[in-house]
Scaffold this motif. Structure first.
Motif, short mmCIF file in Angstrom:
data_model
loop_
_atom_site.label_atom_id
_atom_site.label_comp_id
_atom_site.label_asym_id
_atom_site.label_seq_id
_atom_site.Cartn_x
_atom_site.Cartn_y
_atom_site.Cartn_z
N ASP A 186 7.44 -0.48 5.76
CA ASP A 186 7.04 0.01 7.08
C ASP A 186 5.57 -0.34 7.34
N PRO A 187 5.30 -1.29 8.27
CA PRO A 187 3.91 -1.69 8.51
C PRO A 187 3.03 -0.55 8.98
N GLN A 188 3.63 0.42 9.71
CA GLN A 188 2.80 1.54 10.21
C GLN A 188 2.35 2.43 9.06
N LEU A 189 3.26 2.64 8.12
CA LEU A 189 2.89 3.46 6.94
C LEU A 189 1.84 2.70 6.13
N ALA A 190 2.04 1.39 5.96
CA ALA A 190 1.08 0.59 5.20
C ALA A 190 -0.31 0.63 5.84
N ALA A 191 -0.34 0.62 7.18
CA ALA A 191 -1.62 0.60 7.88
C ALA A 191 -2.39 1.91 7.71
N ARG A 192 -1.71 2.98 7.37
CA ARG A 192 -2.38 4.27 7.18
C ARG A 192 -3.17 4.32 5.87
N ALA A 193 -2.81 3.47 4.93
CA ALA A 193 -3.48 3.51 3.61
C ALA A 193 -4.87 2.89 3.72
N ASP A 194 -5.75 3.26 2.79
CA ASP A 194 -7.10 2.69 2.78
C ASP A 194 -7.05 1.18 2.60
N ARG A 195 -6.11 0.74 1.75
CA ARG A 195 -5.97 -0.71 1.50
C ARG A 195 -4.51 -1.08 1.60
N HIS A 196 -4.27 -2.27 2.12
CA HIS A 196 -2.91 -2.80 2.21
C HIS A 196 -2.85 -4.11 1.43
N LEU A 197 -2.06 -4.12 0.37
CA LEU A 197 -1.88 -5.32 -0.43
C LEU A 197 -0.45 -5.81 -0.29
N ALA A 198 -0.26 -7.09 -0.46
CA ALA A 198 1.10 -7.64 -0.41
C ALA A 198 1.36 -8.44 -1.68
N LEU A 199 2.59 -8.38 -2.14
CA LEU A 199 2.97 -9.20 -3.28
C LEU A 199 3.54 -10.51 -2.76
N VAL A 200 2.86 -11.59 -3.09
CA VAL A 200 3.29 -12.92 -2.66
C VAL A 200 3.34 -13.81 -3.89
N ASP A 201 4.52 -14.33 -4.16
CA ASP A 201 4.71 -15.19 -5.35
C ASP A 201 4.17 -14.52 -6.61
N GLY A 202 4.37 -13.22 -6.71
CA GLY A 202 3.98 -12.49 -7.92
C GLY A 202 2.54 -12.05 -7.96
N ALA A 203 1.73 -12.48 -6.95
CA ALA A 203 0.32 -12.11 -6.95
C ALA A 203 0.04 -11.08 -5.86
N LEU A 204 -0.94 -10.22 -6.11
CA LEU A 204 -1.34 -9.23 -5.10
C LEU A 204 -2.41 -9.85 -4.21
#
Ligand SMILES: Nc1ncnc2c1ncn2[C@@H]1O[C@H](COP(=O)(O)OP(=O)(O)OP(=O)(O)O)[C@@H](O)[C@H]1O
Ligand SMILES: [Mg+2]
Length: 246
Positions: A219-237
């Protein structure tokens, strides 16, 4: 059982350490004829009482990462540190302590025990460790009030709605005063509006209890509430915004 060091009574140096940190975390699963590489050189830091959201496509390794952070699985290499001290994945006592006292979990499915009332379910994490005291009952009742469930305290899970059940699961994760709550798609089963309200409750509890949050979500809205938003892409943050995920 190994007692945790109390972070709140430690010297100021440790106050500056991230409450949770990973260094060069790799995870692969051996398969006949090769292996599945899931996490590669993952680094992240969670400041004390901070929040990090982790997004990524299905199968990108989000649950694998959360399970490692929670001491439920071990990394292939690299470290998980609390206030600069690495968790020893070969020490069963340290792992048991980590799962019971350092972290609290919220899963997509609530895992409430069906034969226990809402209040009893809140007290179960404590009952597993020691005798329940009057202040534990008070804490459970405070959490029932915070999650707006005071009048459902004596209901069995089967007598609660899906959203109410998950509210209990959110409160339960904080009962043992963990330093970090790990949530894996906590509201993925719920109606979006109910999930959004519960997201607010989760962040409120995190702030009120001075607890760090790591939230895996689609949920992008929930993610946006956090201090930091990281994504896992090809195993890397990577930064969630750079990954086009918020
Ligand atoms: N025990 C295992 N053995 C082999 N491969 C595994 C094992 N556990 C997980 N995997 C693989 O690791 C990858 C990451 O799985 P993981 O459950 O962490 O994904 P996820 O990001 O949480 O996905 P989802 O959003 O669907 O929950 C997947 O490709 C999965 O098939
Ligand atoms: Mg998952």
């Amino acid at each position: 059982m190994i007692k945790p060091e109390s972070p709140r009574s430690k010297a100021s140096y440790t106050q500056m350490q991230p409450i949770l940190e990973t260094r060069s975390l790799d995870k692969f699963f051996p398969r006949t004829g090769g292996r599945v590489d899931v996490l590669r050189d993952c680094h992240f830091e969670l400041p004390r009482a901070g929040s990090v959201a982790i997004t990524g496509p299905s199968g990108s390794g989000k649950s694998t990462l959360l399970n490692i952070l929670g001491g439920l699985d071990e990394p292939s290499s690299g470290e998980v540190l609390r206030e600069g001290v690495a968790l020893d994945f070969s020490d069963q006592g340290a792992l048991t302590n980590w799962r019971a006292e350092v972290v609290g979990f919220i899963f997509q499915f609530h895992f409430l025990l069906p034969d226990f009332t809402a209040r009893e379910n809140l007290l179960l994490p404590i009952r597993g460790r020691r005798k329940v005291s009057g202040s534990d009952f008070e804490r459970a009742d405070r959490f029932l009030a915070l999650t707006d469930l005071t009048d459902r305290a004596d209901h069995l899970p089967g007598e609660l709605s899906g959203g109410e059940q998950q509210r209990i699961a959110v409160a339960r994760a904080f009962m043992n005063r963990p330093q970090i709550v790990l949530a894996d798609e906590p509201f993925g089963n719920l109606d979006h509006e109910i999930g959004a309200r519960l997201g607010e409750t989760l962040f409120e509890l995190g702030r009120a209890e001075d607890t760090g949050l790591v939230i895996v979500t689609h949920d992008p809205q929930l993610a946006a509430r956090a201090d930091r938003h990281l994504a896992l892409v090809d195993g890397a943050l990577v930064d969630g915004r750079m990954a086009g995920e918020s």
